[in-house]
Design a protein around this motif. Structure first.
Motif, PDB file in Angstrom:
ATOM      1  N   ASP A   1     -32.459  -2.635   4.089  1.00  0.00           N
ATOM      2  CA  ASP A   1     -33.889  -2.102   4.633  1.00  0.00           C
ATOM      3  C   ASP A   1     -33.941  -2.597   6.309  1.00  0.00           C
ATOM      4  O   ASP A   1     -34.453  -2.325   7.036  1.00  0.00           O
ATOM      5  CB  ASP A   1     -35.121  -3.432   3.822  1.00  0.00           C
ATOM      6  CG  ASP A   1     -35.056  -3.671   2.782  1.00  0.00           C
ATOM      7  OD1 ASP A   1     -35.725  -4.366   1.960  1.00  0.00           O
ATOM      8  OD2 ASP A   1     -34.531  -2.839   2.372  1.00  0.00           O
ATOM      9  N   ARG A   9     -47.249  -4.804   3.671  1.00  0.00           N
ATOM     10  CA  ARG A   9     -46.015  -5.200   2.982  1.00  0.00           C
ATOM     11  C   ARG A   9     -47.521  -5.377   1.393  1.00  0.00           C
ATOM     12  O   ARG A   9     -47.139  -5.178  -0.016  1.00  0.00           O
ATOM     13  CB  ARG A   9     -45.516  -6.580   2.843  1.00  0.00           C
ATOM     14  CG  ARG A   9     -44.809  -6.935   3.699  1.00  0.00           C
ATOM     15  CD  ARG A   9     -44.125  -5.231   3.285  1.00  0.00           C
ATOM     16  NE  ARG A   9     -42.874  -5.271   2.330  1.00  0.00           N
ATOM     17  CZ  ARG A   9     -42.060  -5.848   2.027  1.00  0.00           C
ATOM     18  NH1 ARG A   9     -41.479  -7.413   2.830  1.00  0.00           N
ATOM     19  NH2 ARG A   9     -41.118  -6.056   0.600  1.00  0.00           N
ATOM     20  N   TYR A  33     -39.168   9.860   4.230  1.00  0.00           N
ATOM     21  CA  TYR A  33     -40.066  10.861   2.920  1.00  0.00           C
ATOM     22  C   TYR A  33     -40.946   8.996   2.686  1.00  0.00           C
ATOM     23  O   TYR A  33     -40.502   8.112   3.154  1.00  0.00           O
ATOM     24  CB  TYR A  33     -38.824  10.732   1.868  1.00  0.00           C
ATOM     25  CG  TYR A  33     -37.500  11.232   1.947  1.00  0.00           C
ATOM     26  CD1 TYR A  33     -36.579  10.889   2.522  1.00  0.00           C
ATOM     27  CD2 TYR A  33     -38.091  12.286   1.715  1.00  0.00           C
ATOM     28  CE1 TYR A  33     -35.534  11.714   2.881  1.00  0.00           C
ATOM     29  CE2 TYR A  33     -36.580  13.100   2.227  1.00  0.00           C
ATOM     30  CZ  TYR A  33     -35.414  13.188   2.894  1.00  0.00           C
ATOM     31  OH  TYR A  33     -34.285  13.849   2.966  1.00  0.00           O
ATOM     32  N   TYR A  35     -41.993   7.716  -1.863  1.00  0.00           N
ATOM     33  CA  TYR A  35     -42.633   7.704  -2.474  1.00  0.00           C
ATOM     34  C   TYR A  35     -43.627   6.292  -3.696  1.00  0.00           C
ATOM     35  O   TYR A  35     -43.508   5.723  -2.343  1.00  0.00           O
ATOM     36  CB  TYR A  35     -41.209   7.543  -2.941  1.00  0.00           C
ATOM     37  CG  TYR A  35     -39.690   7.920  -3.002  1.00  0.00           C
ATOM     38  CD1 TYR A  35     -38.490   8.155  -1.837  1.00  0.00           C
ATOM     39  CD2 TYR A  35     -39.454   9.151  -4.049  1.00  0.00           C
ATOM     40  CE1 TYR A  35     -38.140   9.071  -1.549  1.00  0.00           C
ATOM     41  CE2 TYR A  35     -37.829   9.769  -3.466  1.00  0.00           C
ATOM     42  CZ  TYR A  35     -37.678  10.172  -2.099  1.00  0.00           C
ATOM     43  OH  TYR A  35     -36.924  11.453  -1.866  1.00  0.00           O
ATOM     44  N   GLN A  37     -43.715   4.517  -6.717  1.00  0.00           N
ATOM     45  CA  GLN A  37     -42.961   4.117  -8.197  1.00  0.00           C
ATOM     46  C   GLN A  37     -43.639   3.032  -9.406  1.00  0.00           C
ATOM     47  O   GLN A  37     -43.974   2.220  -9.306  1.00  0.00           O
ATOM     48  CB  GLN A  37     -41.878   2.984  -7.660  1.00  0.00           C
ATOM     49  CG  GLN A  37     -40.692   2.219  -8.620  1.00  0.00           C
ATOM     50  CD  GLN A  37     -39.538   1.496  -8.282  1.00  0.00           C
ATOM     51  OE1 GLN A  37     -39.833   0.550  -7.637  1.00  0.00           O
ATOM     52  NE2 GLN A  37     -38.194   1.451  -8.877  1.00  0.00           N
ATOM     53  N   LEU A  43     -38.494   6.774  -9.053  1.00  0.00           N
ATOM     54  CA  LEU A  43     -39.349   7.293  -7.715  1.00  0.00           C
ATOM     55  C   LEU A  43     -39.661   8.698  -7.918  1.00  0.00           C
ATOM     56  O   LEU A  43     -38.967   9.602  -8.111  1.00  0.00           O
ATOM     57  CB  LEU A  43     -38.090   6.946  -6.775  1.00  0.00           C
ATOM     58  CG  LEU A  43     -38.180   5.623  -6.840  1.00  0.00           C
ATOM     59  CD1 LEU A  43     -36.926   5.121  -6.645  1.00  0.00           C
ATOM     60  CD2 LEU A  43     -39.067   4.680  -5.574  1.00  0.00           C
ATOM     61  N   LEU A  45     -41.462  11.575  -5.962  1.00  0.00           N
ATOM     62  CA  LEU A  45     -41.966  12.015  -4.015  1.00  0.00           C
ATOM     63  C   LEU A  45     -42.910  12.506  -4.076  1.00  0.00           C
ATOM     64  O   LEU A  45     -43.823  13.328  -4.559  1.00  0.00           O
ATOM     65  CB  LEU A  45     -40.607  13.483  -3.659  1.00  0.00           C
ATOM     66  CG  LEU A  45     -41.391  13.799  -1.938  1.00  0.00           C
ATOM     67  CD1 LEU A  45     -40.556  11.986  -1.357  1.00  0.00           C
ATOM     68  CD2 LEU A  45     -40.085  14.872  -1.513  1.00  0.00           C
ATOM     69  N   PHE A  90     -43.228   3.407  -1.118  1.00  0.00           N
ATOM     70  CA  PHE A  90     -41.348   3.445  -0.897  1.00  0.00           C
ATOM     71  C   PHE A  90     -41.165   4.195   0.075  1.00  0.00           C
ATOM     72  O   PHE A  90     -41.295   5.927  -0.541  1.00  0.00           O
ATOM     73  CB  PHE A  90     -40.518   2.985  -1.339  1.00  0.00           C
ATOM     74  CG  PHE A  90     -40.269   2.157  -2.292  1.00  0.00           C
ATOM     75  CD1 PHE A  90     -39.762   1.669  -3.543  1.00  0.00           C
ATOM     76  CD2 PHE A  90     -39.932   0.977  -1.668  1.00  0.00           C
ATOM     77  CE1 PHE A  90     -40.658   0.405  -4.071  1.00  0.00           C
ATOM     78  CE2 PHE A  90     -40.251  -0.499  -2.483  1.00  0.00           C
ATOM     79  CZ  PHE A  90     -39.423  -0.387  -4.130  1.00  0.00           C
ATOM     80  N   GLU A 100     -28.168  11.083   1.374  1.00  0.00           N
ATOM     81  CA  GLU A 100     -28.679   9.666   1.371  1.00  0.00           C
ATOM     82  C   GLU A 100     -29.882   9.469   1.838  1.00  0.00           C
ATOM     83  O   GLU A 100     -30.036   9.528   2.830  1.00  0.00           O
ATOM     84  CB  GLU A 100     -27.301   8.718   2.024  1.00  0.00           C
ATOM     85  CG  GLU A 100     -25.893   8.617   1.692  1.00  0.00           C
ATOM     86  CD  GLU A 100     -24.450   8.100   2.552  1.00  0.00           C
ATOM     87  OE1 GLU A 100     -24.244   8.042   2.102  1.00  0.00           O
ATOM     88  OE2 GLU A 100     -25.289   7.995   4.096  1.00  0.00           O
ATOM     89  N   GLN A 101     -30.102   8.270   1.160  1.00  0.00           N
ATOM     90  CA  GLN A 101     -31.699   8.001   1.085  1.00  0.00           C
ATOM     91  C   GLN A 101     -31.610   6.614   1.472  1.00  0.00           C
ATOM     92  O   GLN A 101     -30.793   6.000   0.807  1.00  0.00           O
ATOM     93  CB  GLN A 101     -32.824   8.293   0.483  1.00  0.00           C
ATOM     94  CG  GLN A 101     -32.769   9.826   0.380  1.00  0.00           C
ATOM     95  CD  GLN A 101     -34.416  10.601  -0.240  1.00  0.00           C
ATOM     96  OE1 GLN A 101     -35.279   9.456  -0.342  1.00  0.00           O
ATOM     97  NE2 GLN A 101     -33.544  11.576  -0.676  1.00  0.00           N
ATOM     98  N   PHE A 103     -33.643   3.544   1.949  1.00  0.00           N
ATOM     99  CA  PHE A 103     -35.077   2.779   1.676  1.00  0.00           C
ATOM    100  C   PHE A 103     -35.732   1.837   2.477  1.00  0.00           C
ATOM    101  O   PHE A 103     -35.098   0.316   2.595  1.00  0.00           O
ATOM    102  CB  PHE A 103     -36.110   2.753  -0.139  1.00  0.00           C
ATOM    103  CG  PHE A 103     -35.460   3.769  -0.544  1.00  0.00           C
ATOM    104  CD1 PHE A 103     -34.336   4.190  -0.810  1.00  0.00           C
ATOM    105  CD2 PHE A 103     -36.336   4.498  -0.612  1.00  0.00           C
ATOM    106  CE1 PHE A 103     -34.550   5.382  -1.801  1.00  0.00           C
ATOM    107  CE2 PHE A 103     -36.416   5.556  -2.011  1.00  0.00           C
ATOM    108  CZ  PHE A 103     -35.211   5.708  -1.867  1.00  0.00           C
ATOM    109  N   GLY A 104     -37.092   1.959   2.414  1.00  0.00           N
ATOM    110  CA  GLY A 104     -37.686   0.312   3.341  1.00  0.00           C
ATOM    111  C   GLY A 104     -37.805  -0.506   2.094  1.00  0.00           C
ATOM    112  O   GLY A 104     -37.934  -0.515   0.435  1.00  0.00           O
ATOM    113  N   PRO A 105     -38.718  -1.732   2.607  1.00  0.00           N
ATOM    114  CA  PRO A 105     -38.998  -3.113   1.044  1.00  0.00           C
ATOM    115  C   PRO A 105     -40.470  -2.291   0.648  1.00  0.00           C
ATOM    116  O   PRO A 105     -40.291  -3.178  -0.729  1.00  0.00           O
ATOM    117  CB  PRO A 105     -39.595  -4.285   2.529  1.00  0.00           C
ATOM    118  CG  PRO A 105     -40.195  -3.494   3.360  1.00  0.00           C
ATOM    119  CD  PRO A 105     -38.819  -2.220   4.241  1.00  0.00           C
TER     120      PRO A 105
END
Lengths: 112, 113
Positions: A1, A9, A33, A35, A37, A43, A45, A90, A100-101, A103-105
């Motif tokens: 992250d 959050r 991006y 997403y 989930q 995931l 988009l 996300f 490559e991606q 992702f955040g938390p």
């Protein structure tokens, strides 16, 4: 992250209210991006951005809008939240030259 | 919508065993195949990735096997450990098309001590 933060959050809101989620990066990556989930769907988009003020729709964009006024910030807005938008959201960032991606938390959103 | 089909949905493996997760894709334009690992309450993290010019890639206990003709790829976790318990997602995307990434539905792995 590392280098990606999301706020809030956690959020609980009511049907019909507007909601804005924020993604902030310190990596200076071009692509950002959003997403969602959901169990059984992996995931998906929602929207993505390929530069300041440059955005495009993803697979599940209905009911969502985005804005990117600065390289580091990408906002996701639910204009009028519905229960079907209850999900974990996300943000991810990516470089121009690769796939490559990172992702955040995540933000857990509950729409009652 | 091009799909990436992932199986199994869940997997229970004994400590020290081999965990195997499979994915199949449809779009022959895909040329980047990553696997992501996600722990509860966290975002997915890139674990390992492969391009179709090789049939296998190994990083520590994690190996991707790739079968271009069958349009299938799999993740093997050797000597599985309880700390490997997580959800694993496969994905596929065309070259320089991160915004076209398609994710599998995920596999929840539990490694019994």
């Amino acid at each position: 992250d590392a280098g990606i933060t999301q706020s809030p959050r956690h959020k609980v809101t009511e049907t019909g209210t507007p909601v804005t989620l924020r993604c902030h990066q310190t990596e200076n990556h071009r692509y950002m991006y959003w997403y969602r989930q959901d169990p059984g769907h992996g995931l998906r988009l929602i929207h993505y951005s390929y530069g300041v003020k440059d955005t495009d729709k993803g697979e599940v964009s209905d009911g969502y809008s985005v804005s990117r006024s600065k390289t580091e910030d990408f906002l996701l807005t639910l204009e009028s939240a519905t229960s079907s938008q209850t999900s974990v959201y996300f943000c991810a960032i990516g470089t121009s030259w690769g796939n490559e991606q990172f992702f955040g938390p995540g933000t857990r959103l509950t729409v009652l | 919508q091009q799909q990436v089909k992932q199986s199994p949905q869940s997997l229970i493996v004994q400590k020290g065993g081999i965990s195997i997760i499979n994915c199949a894709y449809e779009n022959t334009a895909f040329d980047y195949f990553p696997w992501y690992q996600q722990f509860p309450g966290k975002g997915p993290a890139l674990l390992i990735a492969i391009r179709p010019d090789v049939s296998e890639k190994k990083e520590g206990r994690f190996t991707i096997s790739f079968n271009k003709s069958a349009k299938q790829f799999s993740l093997h976790i050797m000597d599985s450990q309880p700390g490997d318990s997580a959800t694993y997602f496969c994905a596929a995307s065309p070259e320089s098309g991160g915004f076209k990434t398609i994710f599998g539905a995920g596999t929840r792995l539990f490694v019994k001590a």
